[in-house]
Scaffold this motif. Structure first.
Motif, PDB file in Angstrom:
ATOM      1  N   ASN A  84      40.289  49.167  37.830  1.00  0.00           N
ATOM      2  CA  ASN A  84      39.240  48.223  37.453  1.00  0.00           C
ATOM      3  C   ASN A  84      37.992  49.016  37.081  1.00  0.00           C
ATOM      4  OD1 ASN A  84      40.865  45.994  38.098  1.00  0.00           O
ATOM      5  ND2 ASN A  84      40.194  46.034  40.233  1.00  0.00           N
ATOM      6  N   MET A  85      37.311  48.611  36.011  1.00  0.00           N
ATOM      7  CA  MET A  85      36.203  49.435  35.527  1.00  0.00           C
ATOM      8  C   MET A  85      35.191  48.579  34.774  1.00  0.00           C
ATOM      9  SD  MET A  85      38.114  51.318  32.325  1.00  0.00           S
ATOM     10  CE  MET A  85      36.597  52.095  31.818  1.00  0.00           C
ATOM     11  N   THR A  86      34.004  49.156  34.601  1.00  0.00           N
ATOM     12  CA  THR A  86      32.937  48.523  33.831  1.00  0.00           C
ATOM     13  C   THR A  86      32.494  49.448  32.716  1.00  0.00           C
ATOM     14  OG1 THR A  86      32.128  47.284  35.759  1.00  0.00           O
ATOM     15  CG2 THR A  86      30.611  47.544  33.914  1.00  0.00           C
ATOM     16  N   LEU A  87      32.371  48.913  31.516  1.00  0.00           N
ATOM     17  CA  LEU A  87      31.842  49.652  30.372  1.00  0.00           C
ATOM     18  C   LEU A  87      30.490  49.061  29.990  1.00  0.00           C
ATOM     19  CD1 LEU A  87      35.050  50.031  28.158  1.00  0.00           C
ATOM     20  CD2 LEU A  87      33.998  51.751  29.653  1.00  0.00           C
ATOM     21  N   TYR A  88      29.550  49.944  29.649  1.00  0.00           N
ATOM     22  CA  TYR A  88      28.179  49.534  29.387  1.00  0.00           C
ATOM     23  C   TYR A  88      27.823  49.754  27.924  1.00  0.00           C
ATOM     24  CZ  TYR A  88      27.937  49.793  34.474  1.00  0.00           C
ATOM     25  OH  TYR A  88      28.186  49.630  35.815  1.00  0.00           O
ATOM     26  N   ALA A  89      27.144  48.749  27.345  1.00  0.00           N
ATOM     27  CA  ALA A  89      26.728  48.857  25.945  1.00  0.00           C
ATOM     28  C   ALA A  89      25.570  49.830  25.813  1.00  0.00           C
ATOM     29  CB  ALA A  89      26.319  47.482  25.421  1.00  0.00           C
ATOM     30  N   TYR A 148      46.837  32.222  54.161  1.00  0.00           N
ATOM     31  CA  TYR A 148      47.630  33.434  53.993  1.00  0.00           C
ATOM     32  C   TYR A 148      47.452  33.963  52.572  1.00  0.00           C
ATOM     33  CZ  TYR A 148      49.810  31.715  58.257  1.00  0.00           C
ATOM     34  OH  TYR A 148      50.040  31.265  59.527  1.00  0.00           O
ATOM     35  N   ALA A 149      47.160  35.274  52.476  1.00  0.00           N
ATOM     36  CA  ALA A 149      46.953  35.898  51.172  1.00  0.00           C
ATOM     37  C   ALA A 149      48.284  36.061  50.447  1.00  0.00           C
ATOM     38  CB  ALA A 149      46.283  37.255  51.334  1.00  0.00           C
ATOM     39  N   GLY A 150      48.267  35.753  49.157  1.00  0.00           N
ATOM     40  CA  GLY A 150      49.415  36.019  48.299  1.00  0.00           C
ATOM     41  C   GLY A 150      49.088  37.172  47.369  1.00  0.00           C
ATOM     42  N   TRP A 151      50.028  38.097  47.162  1.00  0.00           N
ATOM     43  CA  TRP A 151      49.755  39.321  46.414  1.00  0.00           C
ATOM     44  C   TRP A 151      50.748  39.493  45.267  1.00  0.00           C
ATOM     45  CZ3 TRP A 151      45.378  41.703  47.994  1.00  0.00           C
ATOM     46  CH2 TRP A 151      44.944  41.469  49.294  1.00  0.00           C
ATOM     47  N   ARG A 152      50.323  40.238  44.264  1.00  0.00           N
ATOM     48  CA  ARG A 152      51.226  40.682  43.200  1.00  0.00           C
ATOM     49  C   ARG A 152      50.958  42.155  42.929  1.00  0.00           C
ATOM     50  NH1 ARG A 152      47.055  38.224  40.234  1.00  0.00           N
ATOM     51  NH2 ARG A 152      46.144  39.560  38.620  1.00  0.00           N
ATOM     52  N   VAL A 153      51.957  42.850  42.464  1.00  0.00           N
ATOM     53  CA  VAL A 153      51.791  44.268  42.142  1.00  0.00           C
ATOM     54  C   VAL A 153      50.748  44.408  41.036  1.00  0.00           C
ATOM     55  CG1 VAL A 153      52.923  46.327  41.255  1.00  0.00           C
ATOM     56  CG2 VAL A 153      54.143  44.819  42.837  1.00  0.00           C
ATOM     57  N   GLN A 154      49.833  45.331  41.229  1.00  0.00           N
ATOM     58  CA  GLN A 154      48.728  45.520  40.282  1.00  0.00           C
ATOM     59  C   GLN A 154      49.232  46.266  39.055  1.00  0.00           C
ATOM     60  OE1 GLN A 154      44.870  44.997  40.882  1.00  0.00           O
ATOM     61  NE2 GLN A 154      45.422  44.777  38.755  1.00  0.00           N
ATOM     62  N   ASP A 155      49.631  45.498  38.040  1.00  0.00           N
ATOM     63  CA  ASP A 155      50.059  46.141  36.799  1.00  0.00           C
ATOM     64  C   ASP A 155      49.023  45.971  35.696  1.00  0.00           C
ATOM     65  OD1 ASP A 155      50.363  43.457  36.497  1.00  0.00           O
ATOM     66  OD2 ASP A 155      52.356  43.534  35.597  1.00  0.00           O
ATOM     67  N   THR A 156      47.950  45.201  36.003  1.00  0.00           N
ATOM     68  CA  THR A 156      46.845  45.067  35.055  1.00  0.00           C
ATOM     69  C   THR A 156      45.529  45.297  35.785  1.00  0.00           C
ATOM     70  OG1 THR A 156      46.643  42.687  35.441  1.00  0.00           O
ATOM     71  CG2 THR A 156      48.108  43.384  33.653  1.00  0.00           C
ATOM     72  N   TYR A 157      44.535  45.699  35.023  1.00  0.00           N
ATOM     73  CA  TYR A 157      43.213  45.943  35.595  1.00  0.00           C
ATOM     74  C   TYR A 157      42.160  45.142  34.832  1.00  0.00           C
ATOM     75  CZ  TYR A 157      45.378  49.805  38.112  1.00  0.00           C
ATOM     76  OH  TYR A 157      46.178  50.551  38.937  1.00  0.00           O
ATOM     77  N   THR A 158      41.056  44.893  35.516  1.00  0.00           N
ATOM     78  CA  THR A 158      39.941  44.163  34.907  1.00  0.00           C
ATOM     79  C   THR A 158      38.972  45.152  34.275  1.00  0.00           C
ATOM     80  OG1 THR A 158      40.107  42.401  36.558  1.00  0.00           O
ATOM     81  CG2 THR A 158      38.056  42.543  35.303  1.00  0.00           C
ATOM     82  N   VAL A 159      38.674  44.940  33.007  1.00  0.00           N
ATOM     83  CA  VAL A 159      37.647  45.726  32.322  1.00  0.00           C
ATOM     84  C   VAL A 159      36.463  44.793  32.063  1.00  0.00           C
ATOM     85  CG1 VAL A 159      37.034  47.073  30.286  1.00  0.00           C
ATOM     86  CG2 VAL A 159      39.347  47.225  31.248  1.00  0.00           C
TER      87      VAL A 159
END
Length: 597
Positions: A171-176, A100-111
């Protein structure tokens, strides 16, 4: 009458009693299945699909599925809908599962910060919704021959991200982004211009191949006349002038900080690194902490040499060679019983111990084939032996190795501090059915005695398992590393990469010395596959290159395999009476973990 029970018989009797007891207890629980069903429940109202179902082979691991839910982040998978008991995906599947999946409110994002060159070097941080990125969390990066310009929202580096004002909303990706810094001369196309550039290459290992390097250097110098000239030598001289070193990879990795990564130098030279340039498993020791730090050229591949007349006598003339532990051990026992009466010096299997370089085979093969790898890199170096199932696999590996080579093993084998020639001599003279060969040059000796000696690949011979790891053969590579030499310019460093790539593409030439090329295009070429050279023909029998496996690169890898596993544990265990093999495995586990952590 006083009855004596042999020290290897009593454990067998006890084991049979325990097995019968277990079978009786299990009889009312249904038969074990070949595969089990794992159902993933998304576990929230309104999901477009409520579950996903998959089949997992018995004893394998389930996959940690990563579903997406708008506004939420996955906390993990649990064995109950209330998400109190988290499931361990490192455990083996032995029954049907509902997760069973456990969830949390998305208050942070992955960069994700993508270095935007090489084989995908990235770093991740977490940023709260609607906030700017803390500059203290932004990775500091450098790229040889280029100046870092900033971070962009696309790989083409069109739109620069403003760390002071731009906020993270997903969620996002930054490129050098980079620009050429002018540290090396380039033409209008951006390619490096080489003009009378000298490369000094230190040949740290010989093993009968230095003449091959001299030949390759001469051919390279003729092709690049007036541009690049390579000097190869076995004398190091001034370290500051030698950017290129040809070394055994596990030994080189002990001093990783004194080298550039191979990815950096190849990028500087504009040479593309393809994901399939090398056999992935064979080249694992060239990657340290997930980054290619050495360029693998060849591998030393261990195998068994066997006496052809004895093999035909006890295995039959046209029968397949043994392919698992039971087949091999039964054959060795039969040969011993048949020969010991007329030859009191006869043993079933012989393994010679030399210097650290060649201990991978006897100290590693059984463990990897039984699914008990010493360690692996998974974002960090980890040892899985705390898992009871993996620990039991390690015990089996030790027991099988002991039975093959132990002083009192069931197969009447032996291990001694002799050179490789000792194993070949014993087998040729009929004093052993098989002998372990781990020194590549000996492939030439075997090729010259092909009427008497044959090659038996190690694949699967230390286990009865049929899993993915069962067929793998331990190897280690020798390759090029780029030393941080004080008196070498970036142009000279790039020229060293050009020569390295040339040697890699022409590494077939080492095969005639008994070394197996690890570049796929070389191995798959007609030149290699259809060679009439007897040593190359011997190499073609030692196993499939896709099954060659080296240990993940680590500063402590050499110590773990050759000092801890072979020297401190395996050799004493093989010379023991075989009653405390589990204790040896426990001691080995402690030594490995001590080195890793």
């Amino acid at each position: 009458m006083k009855i004596q029970i042999g020290k290897r018989i009593l454990p067998v009797i006890l084991g049979l009693l325990l097995a019968l007891t277990s079978l009786a207890a299990f009889a009312g629980c249904g038969e074990e299945k070949d595969a089990y069903t794992v159902v993933y429940h998304l576990n929230y109202t309104g999901a477009e699909r409520t579950e996903r179902e998959t089949s997992v082979p018995a004893g394998a691991k389930a996959v940690a599925w990563q579903p997406v839910r708008d506004g939420y982040a996955l906390n993990g998978w649990y064995t109950d809908a209330s998400c109190d008991n988290e499931y361990d995906f490192d455990s083996a599947v032995r029954s049907d599962l509902d997760l069973y999946a456990g969830w949390r409110v998305q208050d942070t994002y992955t960069v994700t910060f993508d270095y935007n060159y090489g084989s995908g070097n990235t770093e991740e941080i977490y940023v709260k919704d609607g906030e700017t990125i803390d500059t203290k969390l932004v990775p500091e990066i450098s790229r040889l021959g280029r100046t870092f310009n900033g971070w962009y929202t696309e790989a083409a580096c069109t739109n620069e991200w403003n760390m002071e004002t731009d906020t993270v909303e997903s969620n996002m990706t930054l490129y050098a982004g980079y620009t050429v810094d002018g540290s090396v001369p380039r033409d209008d196309n951006g390619d490096i211009v080489y003009e009378n550039v000298v490369v000094n290459a230190w040949f740290a290992v010989d093993f009968g191949t230095f003449s091959v390097f001299q030949q390759l250097a001469n051919e390279f110098n003729a092709e690049y006349e007036g541009k690049i000239s390579v000097n190869v030598t076995k004398t190091l001289g001034s370290q500051g002038a030698f950017s290129l070193r040809y070394q055994q990879t596990p030994g080189k990795s002990e001093n990783e900080d004194t080298y550039y990564s191979a990815e950096q130098v190849y990028d500087l030279a504009g040479i593309e690194l393809g994901e399939d340039d090398w056999y992935e498993q064979a080249a694992r020791d060239s990657y340290v902490e997930g980054e290619l730090t050495s360029v693998p050229i060849v591998a030393g591949v261990p195998f068994f040499v066997y006496n052809k007349s004895l093999m035909e006598k006890y295995n039959g003339k046209d029968n397949p060679l043994p392919s698992n532990f039971t087949e091999l051990s039964d054959l060795l026992k039969e040969a011993y019983e048949g020969e010991i009466g007329s030859n009191p010096d006869f043993i079933g299997a012989f393994a010679p111990y030399q210097s650290w370089s060649w201990r991978e085979a006897p100290s590693y093969a059984a463990f990897v084939q039984n699914g008990a790898d010493y360690y692996e890199y998974d974002g960090g170096y980890v040892n899985r032996w705390d898992d009871p199932a993996v620990f039991e696999n390690a015990v089996t590996a030790m027991e099988n190795t002991y039975d093959l080579f132990g002083s009192n093993g069931a197969c009447h084998g032996g291990a001694a501090s002799e050179d490789q020639g000792g194993a070949i001599t014993k087998v040729r003279n009929g004093d052993a059915l098989i002998g372990m060969v781990t020194y590549p040059e000996n492939a030439r000796d075997i090729a010259s005695n092909s009427s008497t000696l044959g090659v038996l690949p190690l694949s699967g011979l230390f286990t009865d398992s049929t899993g993915e790891q069962a067929g793998q053969i331990p190897v280690h590579t020798i390759g090029f590393a780029f030393y941080r030499a004080s008196d070498v310019s970036l142009t000279e460093l790039a020229a060293a990469a050009v020569f390295t790539d040339y040697v890699s593409r022409n590494s077939y030439k080492f095969a005639e010395s008994g070394w197996y090329p690890v570049r796929q295009s070389v191995v798959e070429s007609d030149t290699f596959q259809n060679s009439t050279n007897s040593t190359v023909q011997t190499l073609l029998q030692v196993g499939k290159p896709e099954n060659f496996r080296s240990l993940d690169g680590s500063r402590r890898g050499k110590a773990i395999v050759n000092v801890n596993a072979a020297g401190s544990i395996l050799i004493p265990a093989l010379n023991s009476d075989g009653t405390a093999l589990r204790d040896y495995v426990s001691d080995l586990n402690g030594l490995i973990k001590g080195d890793l952590y």
